[in-house]
Motif scaffolding. Structure first.
Motif, mmCIF file in Angstrom:
data_model
loop_
_atom_site.group_PDB
_atom_site.id
_atom_site.type_symbol
_atom_site.label_atom_id
_atom_site.label_comp_id
_atom_site.label_asym_id
_atom_site.label_seq_id
_atom_site.Cartn_x
_atom_site.Cartn_y
_atom_site.Cartn_z
ATOM 1 N N VAL A 1 0.833 -1.201 0.000
ATOM 2 C CA VAL A 1 0.000 0.000 0.000
ATOM 3 C C VAL A 1 0.870 1.253 0.000
ATOM 4 O O VAL A 1 1.626 1.500 0.944
ATOM 5 N N ALA A 2 0.838 1.995 -1.052
ATOM 6 C CA ALA A 2 1.359 3.357 -1.153
ATOM 7 C C ALA A 2 2.703 3.572 -0.473
ATOM 8 O O ALA A 2 3.709 2.995 -0.880
ATOM 9 N N SER A 3 2.715 4.402 0.575
ATOM 10 C CA SER A 3 3.948 4.811 1.260
ATOM 11 C C SER A 3 3.802 4.578 2.763
ATOM 12 O O SER A 3 2.701 4.329 3.253
ATOM 13 N N PRO A 4 4.906 4.660 3.525
ATOM 14 C CA PRO A 4 4.791 4.485 4.978
ATOM 15 C C PRO A 4 3.786 5.444 5.620
ATOM 16 O O PRO A 4 3.056 5.070 6.532
ATOM 17 N N GLN A 5 3.735 6.679 5.129
ATOM 18 C CA GLN A 5 2.805 7.653 5.706
ATOM 19 C C GLN A 5 1.358 7.204 5.514
ATOM 20 O O GLN A 5 0.541 7.281 6.443
ATOM 21 N N ILE A 6 1.042 6.708 4.337
ATOM 22 C CA ILE A 6 -0.329 6.274 4.060
ATOM 23 C C ILE A 6 -0.629 4.961 4.777
ATOM 24 O O ILE A 6 -1.743 4.746 5.259
ATOM 25 N N ARG A 7 0.350 4.073 4.884
ATOM 26 C CA ARG A 7 0.141 2.831 5.638
ATOM 27 C C ARG A 7 -0.119 3.112 7.117
ATOM 28 O O ARG A 7 -0.762 2.325 7.801
ATOM 29 N N ASN A 8 0.401 4.223 7.612
ATOM 30 C CA ASN A 8 0.151 4.607 8.999
ATOM 31 C C ASN A 8 -1.238 5.197 9.201
ATOM 32 O O ASN A 8 -1.710 5.287 10.343
ATOM 33 N N ARG A 9 -1.880 5.619 8.128
ATOM 34 C CA ARG A 9 -3.193 6.262 8.232
ATOM 35 C C ARG A 9 -4.316 5.392 7.685
ATOM 36 O O ARG A 9 -5.394 5.314 8.277
ATOM 37 N N GLY A 10 -4.074 4.753 6.554
ATOM 38 C CA GLY A 10 -5.138 4.010 5.882
ATOM 39 C C GLY A 10 -5.437 2.682 6.547
ATOM 40 O O GLY A 10 -4.583 2.081 7.206
ATOM 41 N N GLY A 11 -6.685 2.215 6.366
ATOM 42 C CA GLY A 11 -7.091 0.929 6.909
ATOM 43 C C GLY A 11 -7.990 0.171 5.963
ATOM 44 O O GLY A 11 -8.436 0.700 4.935
ATOM 45 N N VAL A 12 -8.273 -1.064 6.327
ATOM 46 C CA VAL A 12 -9.066 -1.944 5.479
ATOM 47 C C VAL A 12 -10.489 -1.407 5.301
ATOM 48 O O VAL A 12 -11.089 -1.535 4.233
ATOM 49 N N GLY A 13 -11.038 -0.776 6.328
ATOM 50 C CA GLY A 13 -12.386 -0.234 6.216
ATOM 51 C C GLY A 13 -12.519 0.781 5.103
ATOM 52 O O GLY A 13 -13.541 0.829 4.406
ATOM 53 N N GLY A 14 -11.483 1.595 4.919
ATOM 54 C CA GLY A 14 -11.509 2.572 3.838
ATOM 55 C C GLY A 14 -11.501 1.911 2.476
ATOM 56 O O GLY A 14 -12.222 2.331 1.555
ATOM 57 N N ASN A 15 -10.672 0.867 2.323
ATOM 58 C CA ASN A 15 -10.660 0.105 1.067
ATOM 59 C C ASN A 15 -12.038 -0.458 0.761
ATOM 60 O O ASN A 15 -12.528 -0.389 -0.373
ATOM 61 N N LEU A 16 -12.674 -1.030 1.777
ATOM 62 C CA LEU A 16 -13.996 -1.627 1.580
ATOM 63 C C LEU A 16 -15.043 -0.572 1.281
ATOM 64 O O LEU A 16 -15.916 -0.762 0.425
#
Length: 296
Positions: A93-108
């Protein structure tokens, strides 16, 4: 654009009931891109960042309950053993910054066919826990995706958690992109072996209008493994079986031509990833089986 900021899950459900068109935002890694490019201009944004329980997870006897906002980084660091396929997907997933913010719920919630988590969730076998002021329900992952960027949520429902079966066998994830980071998948493939039920599950991303499973390929491989006694004898899967599985995976796709790749390339790449992930997971299974036999 109005900004709603509930302090609890109950307040969030009440706000969603009052404003069904409100767009939930937690990590914001999908929503803010759409807003910044003026692809979306919602009347209300529903900020879920103060709802702490959405970042909690719980490892049960058979499954893991992931709060909708558990960051990908936490999955990578703490759930690699229980959810290896999803952990591998999280790495892409993207970059470390986005991996620290994004989650599976957003993908769904976004339900993009290119979402990185979808193939792993399909392969592992997941259920999406959703809730409204009317009550809660679980939606099987196979029934969750209803169209291009559309899902089975009712207008007043929010995603609370995802229940993912704990791995009982090797899992793999593979992704093709135009570069190594900060990239939307040209196509992606997830594979999970389930020795307890002697079945194989797949997940394909960015190669059809929705994330899909290659069901014909699964049925073929399940039959081939059973008829050949592979689960018991631990033999190497024959090249002909691997090729047929890969061809069926490629045939299950319904891709498009776009700026990231052609439809024909996507089919070809899915076939390659299917064959490779099958080889990797089966070799891992054989190694585990041999170790278990030796210990016995």
């Amino acid at each position: 654009m109005d900004f709603l900021r509930p302090a609890s899950w109950e307040e969030a459900l009440a706000a969603k009931a009052e404003h069904p068109t409100a767009v939930p935002i937690a990590g914001g890694t999908d929503v803010m891109v759409e807003i910044n490019f003026d692809h979306r201009r919602p009347e209300y944004l529903l900020d879920l960042n103060r709802v702490g329980e959405l970042t909690d997870w719980e490892v049960g006897e058979d499954s893991v309950r992931l709060g909708a906002s558990v960051p990908y980084t936490q999955i990578m660091e703490h759930l690699r053993g229980e959810l290896p396929g999803l952990a591998l997907a999280s790495h892409t997933v993207a970059s470390p910054q986005i991996r620290n913010r994004g989650g599976v719920g957003g993908n769904l919630g976004t339900a993009s066919p290119a979402g990185d988590a979808h193939p792993a969730l399909l392969a592992a076998g997941a259920e999406v826990e959703v809730e409204s002021v009317r009550g809660s329900r679980r939606i099987p992952i196979d029934a969750f995706y209803t169209g291009v960027k559309r899902n089975a949520l009712a207008a007043d429902e929010l995603i609370r958690a995802v229940h993912v079966k704990k791995a009982d066998g090797p899992q793999q994830y593979s992704k093709v992109g135009t570069r190594n980071a900060m990239v939307i998948a040209v196509c992606a493939f997830g594979l999970a072996l389930h020795p307890e039920t002697r079945t194989v599950r797949t997940g394909i991303g960015s190669a059809a209008p929705t994330p899909i499973r290659a069901r014909a390929a699964e049925e073929f491989l399940n039959a081939a493994l059973e008829e050949g006694g592979f689960w018991d004898n631990g033999k190497i899967i024959t090249p002909s079986v691997a090729k047929q599985f890969a061809d069926l995976c490629a045939a299950s796709c319904n891709p498009i031509d776009d700026v990231r790749g052609t439809a024909s390339y996507r089919r070809h790449a899915v076939g390659i990833m299917a064959r490779r992930t099958l080889t990797w997971t089966w070799e891992s299974y054989r190694g585990t089986a041999a170790t278990t036999e030796g210990a016995a």
